[in-house]
Design a protein around this motif. Sequence first.
Motif, PDB file in Angstrom:
ATOM      1  N   LEU A 112      -2.449   2.496  39.505  1.00  0.00           N
ATOM      2  CA  LEU A 112      -1.158   2.888  40.096  1.00  0.00           C
ATOM      3  C   LEU A 112      -0.436   1.667  40.644  1.00  0.00           C
ATOM      4  O   LEU A 112       0.796   1.578  40.605  1.00  0.00           O
ATOM      5  CB  LEU A 112      -1.373   3.900  41.220  1.00  0.00           C
ATOM      6  N   GLU A 113      -1.203   0.724  41.155  1.00  0.00           N
ATOM      7  CA  GLU A 113      -0.613  -0.514  41.662  1.00  0.00           C
ATOM      8  C   GLU A 113       0.026  -1.281  40.497  1.00  0.00           C
ATOM      9  O   GLU A 113       1.056  -1.940  40.659  1.00  0.00           O
ATOM     10  CB  GLU A 113      -1.696  -1.356  42.341  1.00  0.00           C
ATOM     11  N   GLY A 114      -0.579  -1.142  39.315  1.00  0.00           N
ATOM     12  CA  GLY A 114       0.013  -1.744  38.117  1.00  0.00           C
ATOM     13  C   GLY A 114       1.410  -1.188  37.892  1.00  0.00           C
ATOM     14  O   GLY A 114       2.387  -1.936  37.769  1.00  0.00           O
ATOM     15  N   HIS A 115       1.524   0.155  37.884  1.00  0.00           N
ATOM     16  CA  HIS A 115       2.846   0.773  37.692  1.00  0.00           C
ATOM     17  C   HIS A 115       3.790   0.368  38.827  1.00  0.00           C
ATOM     18  O   HIS A 115       4.978   0.128  38.612  1.00  0.00           O
ATOM     19  CB  HIS A 115       2.724   2.300  37.681  1.00  0.00           C
ATOM     20  N   ALA A 116       3.250   0.293  40.049  1.00  0.00           N
ATOM     21  CA  ALA A 116       4.098   0.036  41.229  1.00  0.00           C
ATOM     22  C   ALA A 116       4.699  -1.372  41.225  1.00  0.00           C
ATOM     23  O   ALA A 116       5.812  -1.570  41.698  1.00  0.00           O
ATOM     24  CB  ALA A 116       3.296   0.256  42.506  1.00  0.00           C
ATOM     25  N   LEU A 117       3.958  -2.340  40.686  1.00  0.00           N
ATOM     26  CA  LEU A 117       4.419  -3.735  40.782  1.00  0.00           C
ATOM     27  C   LEU A 117       5.012  -4.286  39.486  1.00  0.00           C
ATOM     28  O   LEU A 117       5.486  -5.434  39.466  1.00  0.00           O
ATOM     29  CB  LEU A 117       3.270  -4.640  41.242  1.00  0.00           C
ATOM     30  N   THR A 118       4.991  -3.494  38.412  1.00  0.00           N
ATOM     31  CA  THR A 118       5.512  -3.983  37.115  1.00  0.00           C
ATOM     32  C   THR A 118       6.926  -4.532  37.246  1.00  0.00           C
ATOM     33  O   THR A 118       7.297  -5.504  36.585  1.00  0.00           O
ATOM     34  CB  THR A 118       5.569  -2.833  36.076  1.00  0.00           C
ATOM     35  N   ILE A 119       7.716  -3.902  38.087  1.00  0.00           N
ATOM     36  CA  ILE A 119       9.116  -4.297  38.226  1.00  0.00           C
ATOM     37  C   ILE A 119       9.231  -5.745  38.723  1.00  0.00           C
ATOM     38  O   ILE A 119      10.198  -6.441  38.416  1.00  0.00           O
ATOM     39  CB  ILE A 119       9.857  -3.310  39.186  1.00  0.00           C
ATOM     40  N   ARG A 120       8.215  -6.205  39.453  1.00  0.00           N
ATOM     41  CA  ARG A 120       8.229  -7.588  39.941  1.00  0.00           C
ATOM     42  C   ARG A 120       7.859  -8.577  38.829  1.00  0.00           C
ATOM     43  O   ARG A 120       8.129  -9.770  38.928  1.00  0.00           O
ATOM     44  CB  ARG A 120       7.269  -7.735  41.129  1.00  0.00           C
ATOM     45  N   LEU A 121       7.245  -8.033  37.755  1.00  0.00           N
ATOM     46  CA  LEU A 121       6.967  -8.853  36.577  1.00  0.00           C
ATOM     47  C   LEU A 121       8.196  -8.903  35.672  1.00  0.00           C
ATOM     48  O   LEU A 121       8.584  -9.968  35.184  1.00  0.00           O
ATOM     49  CB  LEU A 121       5.762  -8.255  35.804  1.00  0.00           C
ATOM     50  N   SER A 122       8.833  -7.752  35.484  1.00  0.00           N
ATOM     51  CA  SER A 122       9.931  -7.690  34.509  1.00  0.00           C
ATOM     52  C   SER A 122      11.252  -8.215  35.072  1.00  0.00           C
ATOM     53  O   SER A 122      12.106  -8.673  34.318  1.00  0.00           O
ATOM     54  CB  SER A 122      10.123  -6.256  34.013  1.00  0.00           C
ATOM     55  N   ASN A 123      11.435  -8.156  36.394  1.00  0.00           N
ATOM     56  CA  ASN A 123      12.714  -8.586  36.981  1.00  0.00           C
ATOM     57  C   ASN A 123      12.514  -9.826  37.851  1.00  0.00           C
ATOM     58  O   ASN A 123      11.600  -9.854  38.681  1.00  0.00           O
ATOM     59  CB  ASN A 123      13.304  -7.479  37.863  1.00  0.00           C
ATOM     60  N   ALA A 124      13.377 -10.795  37.663  1.00  0.00           N
ATOM     61  CA  ALA A 124      13.261 -12.020  38.463  1.00  0.00           C
ATOM     62  C   ALA A 124      13.595 -11.704  39.921  1.00  0.00           C
ATOM     63  O   ALA A 124      14.461 -10.862  40.190  1.00  0.00           O
ATOM     64  CB  ALA A 124      14.222 -13.064  37.925  1.00  0.00           C
ATOM     65  N   ASP A 125      12.918 -12.322  40.845  1.00  0.00           N
ATOM     66  CA  ASP A 125      13.185 -12.205  42.291  1.00  0.00           C
ATOM     67  C   ASP A 125      13.307 -10.766  42.769  1.00  0.00           C
ATOM     68  O   ASP A 125      14.268 -10.410  43.451  1.00  0.00           O
ATOM     69  CB  ASP A 125      14.502 -12.935  42.647  1.00  0.00           C
ATOM     70  N   PHE A 126      12.400  -9.944  42.387  1.00  0.00           N
ATOM     71  CA  PHE A 126      12.446  -8.552  42.856  1.00  0.00           C
ATOM     72  C   PHE A 126      11.570  -8.445  44.108  1.00  0.00           C
ATOM     73  O   PHE A 126      10.343  -8.393  44.030  1.00  0.00           O
ATOM     74  CB  PHE A 126      11.961  -7.583  41.771  1.00  0.00           C
TER      75      PHE A 126
END
Length: 376
Positions: A112-126
């Motif tokens: 679930l932490e994977g799903h929760a933090l993916t946005i910090r991988l795909s988007n710069a400076d999130f």
Amino acid sequence: MKVLGIETSCDETSIAIVDNKKNIISHILKSQIDLHKIYGGVVPEIAARAHVEIIDQLILQALKEANLNFTDIDGFCATCGPGLIGSVIVGMICAKTLASVHRKPFIAINHLEGHALTIRLSNADFNFPYLLLLVSGGHCQILLVNGLGNYKKLGETIDDALGESFDKVAQMLNLSYPGGPEIENLAKIGNARRFKFSKPLIDNKNEKHNFDFSFSGLKTAVRREIEKLKKDSAINNQNDIEITMQDKADICASFQKTVSDILINRLENVINFNNQKLPIEVSQTGFTSPIQKLVIAGGVASNRYIFSNIEIWAKKHDIKVFTPPLKLCTDNAAMIAWVGVEKLTAGKIDNLNFKPRARWDLYQIPSLNKIITKYF
Ligand code: KG4
Ligand code: ZN
């Protein structure tokens, strides 16, 4: 820093190598959908065996694509739960073995932490904090993501997960597995206002401070409607067991609209709650005022109808909505490797005796609901 991540919690065998500059250096994903399709859902025993058969060669393939050797990897991580326990064990043992043989850190990742933090991988400076709507095959939760390892679960489903509901409704309509994309597609030609399905928990007006979900009643309402349509078509002598494509499309559209209304209602409750002047005990639980970012993650996040409805709603509250790219919404190892990068950077590594967990919640304050009930 480069981390190799393994995802085997359900029916995808996936390996990825990700670095701390947010580069996905290689990413392999092998879906088992064809193996499970005939059963209308994932069969745990078949899933675990299929992971074992393929995982070694996928790890080698990931290294080859990245043009790297094992010695170039700074840490090995795997989903260690929640998930189908036999499948989780396959990936976890591989990561532990690689870590011990190559004398590198092992990091146990919560899926679930994977799903929760993916946005910090795909988007710069999130940056943190953000509100997270996690909607996948196994989960439906609203969380506050305040930092790495700092999650507050606000609400969750009390029965079925959302993706699971999509899959079950699709099965009732003889659509193929996984049901989510099938329903979304068919709904495009359907009339979303033809059927009025009940919205469990929400139809009760006293539920203003409830952030939980319930989908099993909705599923039953859909089943009843399908049975009624079948009966009618038998009486009319059209086709005694099947309903028409248009009926199916209308069911899909009405179901999808009901789901979207339910999600928005619960998000609205959270925002209204958050915008009140909160007692100190509540604000200490990590509520941030005002909420500016909402991330939708998990397989159901790839549903464009639901995403755009939520986006329209969010605009009224000055909230920006984000979702990872399609490929990173559903289960994948890049999100697992990324949490590995985040945790390794923060010095959070695990022992090789870490035990796999079929259930593994992603929150820190179990008393939040008690606090909310006390004040409201
Ligand atoms: O996150 P995920 O890949 O796996 C889990 O961790 O559970 O989510 C898979 C789920 C399936 O139930 C699938 O039907 C659903 O996500 N899904 C969708 C869509 N695409 C996948 N549900 C609704 N609309 C979609 N477009
Ligand atoms: Zn998932």
